[in-house]
Design a protein around this motif. Structure first.
Motif, PDB file in Angstrom:
ATOM      1  N   UNK A 296       9.185  55.415  50.103  1.00  0.00           N
ATOM      2  CA  UNK A 296       9.285  56.369  51.210  1.00  0.00           C
ATOM      3  C   UNK A 296       8.193  56.118  52.245  1.00  0.00           C
ATOM      4  N   UNK A 297       6.951  55.925  51.798  1.00  0.00           N
ATOM      5  CA  UNK A 297       5.861  55.683  52.742  1.00  0.00           C
ATOM      6  C   UNK A 297       6.100  54.419  53.554  1.00  0.00           C
ATOM      7  N   UNK A 298       6.653  53.383  52.915  1.00  0.00           N
ATOM      8  CA  UNK A 298       6.941  52.146  53.645  1.00  0.00           C
ATOM      9  C   UNK A 298       7.989  52.382  54.730  1.00  0.00           C
ATOM     10  N   UNK A 299       8.983  53.229  54.446  1.00  0.00           N
ATOM     11  CA  UNK A 299      10.002  53.543  55.443  1.00  0.00           C
ATOM     12  C   UNK A 299       9.413  54.330  56.616  1.00  0.00           C
ATOM     13  N   UNK A 300       8.560  55.303  56.321  1.00  0.00           N
ATOM     14  CA  UNK A 300       7.968  56.120  57.395  1.00  0.00           C
ATOM     15  C   UNK A 300       7.066  55.262  58.280  1.00  0.00           C
ATOM     16  N   UNK A 301       6.273  54.383  57.666  1.00  0.00           N
ATOM     17  CA  UNK A 301       5.406  53.496  58.460  1.00  0.00           C
ATOM     18  C   UNK A 301       6.252  52.578  59.337  1.00  0.00           C
ATOM     19  N   UNK A 302       7.344  52.069  58.783  1.00  0.00           N
ATOM     20  CA  UNK A 302       8.221  51.211  59.575  1.00  0.00           C
ATOM     21  C   UNK A 302       8.860  51.939  60.740  1.00  0.00           C
ATOM     22  N   UNK A 303       9.258  53.188  60.521  1.00  0.00           N
ATOM     23  CA  UNK A 303       9.843  53.972  61.606  1.00  0.00           C
ATOM     24  C   UNK A 303       8.821  54.277  62.699  1.00  0.00           C
ATOM     25  N   UNK A 304       7.564  54.422  62.314  1.00  0.00           N
ATOM     26  CA  UNK A 304       6.522  54.706  63.303  1.00  0.00           C
ATOM     27  C   UNK A 304       6.178  53.473  64.137  1.00  0.00           C
ATOM     28  N   UNK A 305       6.489  52.285  63.644  1.00  0.00           N
ATOM     29  CA  UNK A 305       6.037  51.048  64.279  1.00  0.00           C
ATOM     30  C   UNK A 305       7.144  50.298  65.004  1.00  0.00           C
ATOM     31  N   UNK A 306       8.230  50.966  65.318  1.00  0.00           N
ATOM     32  CA  UNK A 306       9.304  50.285  66.034  1.00  0.00           C
ATOM     33  C   UNK A 306       8.855  49.898  67.437  1.00  0.00           C
TER      34      UNK A 306
ATOM     35  N   UNK B  52      10.717  49.563  70.160  1.00  0.00           N
ATOM     36  CA  UNK B  52      11.362  50.324  71.225  1.00  0.00           C
ATOM     37  C   UNK B  52      10.673  51.649  71.496  1.00  0.00           C
ATOM     38  N   UNK B  53      10.153  52.291  70.428  1.00  0.00           N
ATOM     39  CA  UNK B  53       9.544  53.610  70.624  1.00  0.00           C
ATOM     40  C   UNK B  53       8.516  53.884  69.530  1.00  0.00           C
ATOM     41  N   UNK B  54       7.336  53.316  69.628  1.00  0.00           N
ATOM     42  CA  UNK B  54       6.296  53.592  68.617  1.00  0.00           C
ATOM     43  C   UNK B  54       5.887  55.057  68.661  1.00  0.00           C
ATOM     44  N   UNK B  55       5.688  55.644  67.510  1.00  0.00           N
ATOM     45  CA  UNK B  55       5.394  57.080  67.462  1.00  0.00           C
ATOM     46  C   UNK B  55       4.745  57.400  66.134  1.00  0.00           C
ATOM     47  N   UNK B  56       4.674  58.665  65.810  1.00  0.00           N
ATOM     48  CA  UNK B  56       4.260  59.168  64.504  1.00  0.00           C
ATOM     49  C   UNK B  56       5.217  60.276  64.111  1.00  0.00           C
ATOM     50  N   UNK B  57       5.424  60.462  62.831  1.00  0.00           N
ATOM     51  CA  UNK B  57       6.276  61.530  62.336  1.00  0.00           C
ATOM     52  C   UNK B  57       5.426  62.516  61.542  1.00  0.00           C
ATOM     53  N   UNK B  58       5.651  63.801  61.746  1.00  0.00           N
ATOM     54  CA  UNK B  58       4.955  64.836  60.999  1.00  0.00           C
ATOM     55  C   UNK B  58       5.966  65.647  60.193  1.00  0.00           C
TER      56      UNK B  58
ATOM     57  N   UNK C  95       6.519  63.240  66.456  1.00  0.00           N
ATOM     58  CA  UNK C  95       5.418  64.091  66.903  1.00  0.00           C
ATOM     59  C   UNK C  95       5.424  64.347  68.400  1.00  0.00           C
ATOM     60  N   UNK C  96       6.384  63.776  69.134  1.00  0.00           N
ATOM     61  CA  UNK C  96       6.582  64.149  70.528  1.00  0.00           C
ATOM     62  C   UNK C  96       7.573  65.313  70.639  1.00  0.00           C
TER      63      UNK C  96
END
Length: 711
Positions: A47-57, A59-65, A94-95
């Motif tokens: 799960x952590x690997x998936x969340x880190x990957x989603x944050x590092x795209x 097209x739209x780098x971000x963070x998830x809370x 987080x936006x």
């Protein structure tokens, strides 16, 4: 995309690589009676690997809370479906989800470019992003996680891209080319500027953070330089005085910062002023470090110098350091007022994590209302001696010039505290102290005025509730000293009677300091900050002193000698070793603080039989003995008392064994099985089945209204 109606045949996916994102998974549609969701099945440990990957795209780098979360214990459901959750987490970009601009006002969807002369919008401000997904750990298969993507695009409610390099309407010069990543880089830059770090170092770290997401680009560096300079200029020109009138200024601040306030009540004829501050980062730390852990309070800071005293709620992080998670500014300690802001804070935490629970609450003032704490947090209350010890030692050093007299008076006061479990007559002990120290008129006058009327109340509370350890007391004291250093700067003495100044200092400099400390500890990007943070408590500094550097007086063992680690020719003397009221002649101790030398000596004395135990251990021992001795007859009460005693003793033994063991696997293997009671699942439309006596089987059918009809 395939459509399925059950997850039983859904294939488990485990993409290679350290991190992966949604593009690396094959998604299918899961159809239900109400909706149709995009789902995928992955192992729980990825799960952590998936969340880190989603944050590092790209097209739209971000963070998830975590926007919402729920959990169940294994075995709590008697009947369950194949997609029931054991743990449920809703992750949101987080936006979003709100759309806030400067001052907390809601911004409309941006369909046009605004005037670029305006300063760029804060990167950490919410832009109404609707991207979110659910991580559901399956009850039937705890090793697997069902991912449910509700909205994969980073768009607002109007369907427009609202942040990142694809945002064509980004505010500011070239903002769409510099993907500021939520609050992390922004908070890092702001923290360094608030703490007075040179602009060259701030810019270097800012560019390093940006390059982690958008690569190396000369234009990026140029625009980042302009951004840091502009942000530094804005911070330097900012002022806490939003209005000449302090009360009006606070009202404006509260209106603009609603997300950082968990309770606010203005002054009136019948009600006192209360302002409860907790930023989103502090809320995250309270959930992270306060769950199943200890909450502490520094309750009466600035009671003489500030307009309203400051109460701070603290949690202990992974290193045992005190971390501020809420500030309460009020003069009222009445039970109704304490109850109302405590419940408001508790409800805010539970709105994010309903399973959050505190294991204990440490108070440092005998006048603190304990009942609201027990009613709100439903946990035991402990008492810390750090404030008593600090006050006595500071005034002894200040008012008594002879160091031998200082040692003796401090030792006598410590004997009074230790004597509360030995049947000591408080009146006689105080009379003897006043007679023996009659020549120390300055200190005795202070003691008579400040402590003699209330010392019985303080000692009664020490005897009634458990006492906190030296490590916890030292951590609370370290926070108090840091707070005092930040607020009582000579350049700010004229602002102490303004609440807006206090709020500004707390939410900017102090908040930034602790944020950077935690960030440096977890990311290893600021080694100097991390080293200072780790060494900020006397307990940590005491652990760095080897046992061989401590020696005791061989004749009477009246003192201990601790060699300096920097210069072996220097040493410090600790008188009255083994007591928390030991006196050290180092500079830090003479300022009233609990120093590393006293803690180190007491650590060694704890393993020596002829020294008394610590106050916290004596408090626990006395309460256990009282619980065991309470029933005087051979009744059920004695059975209950014995069961409670041995239950607590078993938990303490397991904790000591776990702390001393080098192999946790051996400890776990020796632990007995934990038996739990299975509870029947209940819902608004279905009541749990009552107890049924043996008899003929009964068949039931359920109608549309949810009521069971006997056939």
């Amino acid at each position: 995309m395939d459509v399925i109606e059950s997850i039983d045949n859904l294939q488990v996916q485990d993409p290679p690589g350290e991190d992966f994102c949604s593009a690396d998974l094959d998604w299918v549609k899961l159809r239900s009676a109400e909706r149709c969701d995009e789902v995928a099945l992955i192992p729980y440990d990825r799960v952590d690997a998936f969340i880190i990957g989603e944050c590092s795209t790209v097209e739209c780098p971000t963070r998830f809370h975590i926007e919402r979360g729920r959990k169940r214990s294994q075995g709590s459901l008697k009947e369950y479906k194949n997609d029931e959750y054991l743990e449920y987490r809703l992750y949101w970009c987080s936006f979003g989800p709100e759309n806030y601009g400067e001052g907390g006002g809601t911004l409309p969807s941006r369909r046009y470019r605004l005037n670029t002369r305006n300063r760029a919008a804060r990167p950490q401000s919410m832009r109404g992003c609707t991207c979110n997904f659910v991580v559901k750990r399956l009850y039937a298969r705890p090793s697997l996680v069902l991912l449910i993507y509700n909205e994969r695009r980073h768009v607002n409610k109007a369907g427009f891209v609202c942040h990142g390099p694809l945002d064509k309407d980004a505010i500011g010069p070239g903002a769409k080319k510099i993907p500021y990543v939520c609050s992390e880089i922004q908070q890092q830059t702001m923290s360094m500027i608030y703490l007075g770090i040179p602009e060259e170092n701030v810019l270097e770290k800012h560019i390093e953070g940006i390059q982690r997401y958008c690569g190396s680009d000369p234009k990026v560096k140029t625009l980042a330089t302009q951004y840091v300079q502009k942000l530094g200029m804005i911070i330097k020109r900012s002022t806490q005085e939003l209005d000449l009138d302090d009360e009006a200024s606070i009202r404006l601040w509260a209106e603009r910062n609603k997300k950082s306030i968990f309770f606010y009540r203005d002054t009136s004829e019948n009600e006192s002023f209360i302002l409860g501050i907790q930023t989103e980062w502090q809320l995250q730390q309270m959930i992270r470090f306060g769950n199943r852990n200890i909450i502490a309070t520094d309750s009466t800071f600035g009671i003489k110098r500030l307009k309203y005293p400051l109460c701070t709620l603290l949690v202990f992080d992974s290193r045992g350091h005190a971390l501020p998670v809420a500030w309460i500014i009020t003069r009222s300690i009445a039970k109704p007022d304490v109850t109302i802001w405590m419940k408001s804070l508790h409800d805010r935490v539970h709105s994010v994590d309903p399973g959050w629970k505190a294991s204990g609450f440490i108070v440092d003032d005998a006048a603190t209302e304990i009942e609201p704490i027990r009613e709100t947090f439903s946990c035991p209350v402990l008492f810390s001696l750090w404030r008593v010890r600090r006050s006595w030692l500071r005034h002894i050093v200040k008012k008594c010039t002879n160091i031998e007299v200082q040692r003796e008076i401090f030792k006598r006061l410590g004997q009074i505290v230790y004597g509360i479990w030995g049947g000591m007559d408080l009146t006689v002990a105080l009379e003897e102290l006043l007679l023996d120290c009659v020549d120390q008129t300055s200190f005795m006058q202070y003691f008579k005025d400040s402590w003699l009327p209330k010392i019985e109340m303080w000692l009664k509370l020490m005897k009634t509730v458990p006492l906190a350890s030296q490590e916890a007391s030292g951590a609370i004291e370290a926070y108090h000293v840091k707070l005092k250093t930040r607020l009582y700067d000579d350049s700010h003495l004229g602002s102490l009677q303004r609440v807006d100044w206090l709020v500004h200092k707390l939410t900017t400099e102090l908040h930034s300091s602790y944020w950077l400390d935690r960030y440096a500890d977890e990311s290893d990007l600021f080694p100097n900050v991390k080293d200072d943070y780790m060494a900020s408590t006397s307990w940590y500094r005491a652990l760095q002193i080897p046992d061989s550097s401590v020696s005791f007086d061989e004749k009477d063992q009246l003192f201990a000698k601790v060699l300096s680690q920097n210069d072996s020719s220097l040493s410090k003397l600790v008188w009255n070793p083994g007591s928390e009221f030991a006196h050290c002649d180092c500079e830090w101790s003479l300022q009233g603080n609990l120093c590393k030398h006293v803690i180190k000596v007491n650590m060694i004395c704890g393993n020596m039989p002829h020294y008394q135990s610590s106050l916290s251990f004596q408090s626990l021992k006395t309460m256990l003995m009282d619980l065991w001795k309470k029933p005087m007859d051979d009744s059920v009460s004695m059975d209950l008392s014995t069961a409670w005693t041995f239950q607590i003793l078993d938990q303490v033994q397991k904790l000591v064994e776990l702390n001393d063991s080098n192999n946790i696997g051996l400890v776990v293997d020796n632990m007995p099985l934990k038996w739990t009671v299975k509870r029947v699942r209940t819902s608004p439309g279905r009541q749990s089945q009552p107890f049924a006596f043996p008899g003929p089987a009964m068949n039931y059918a359920t109608n549309k209204s949810g009521k069971r009809k006997k056939l």
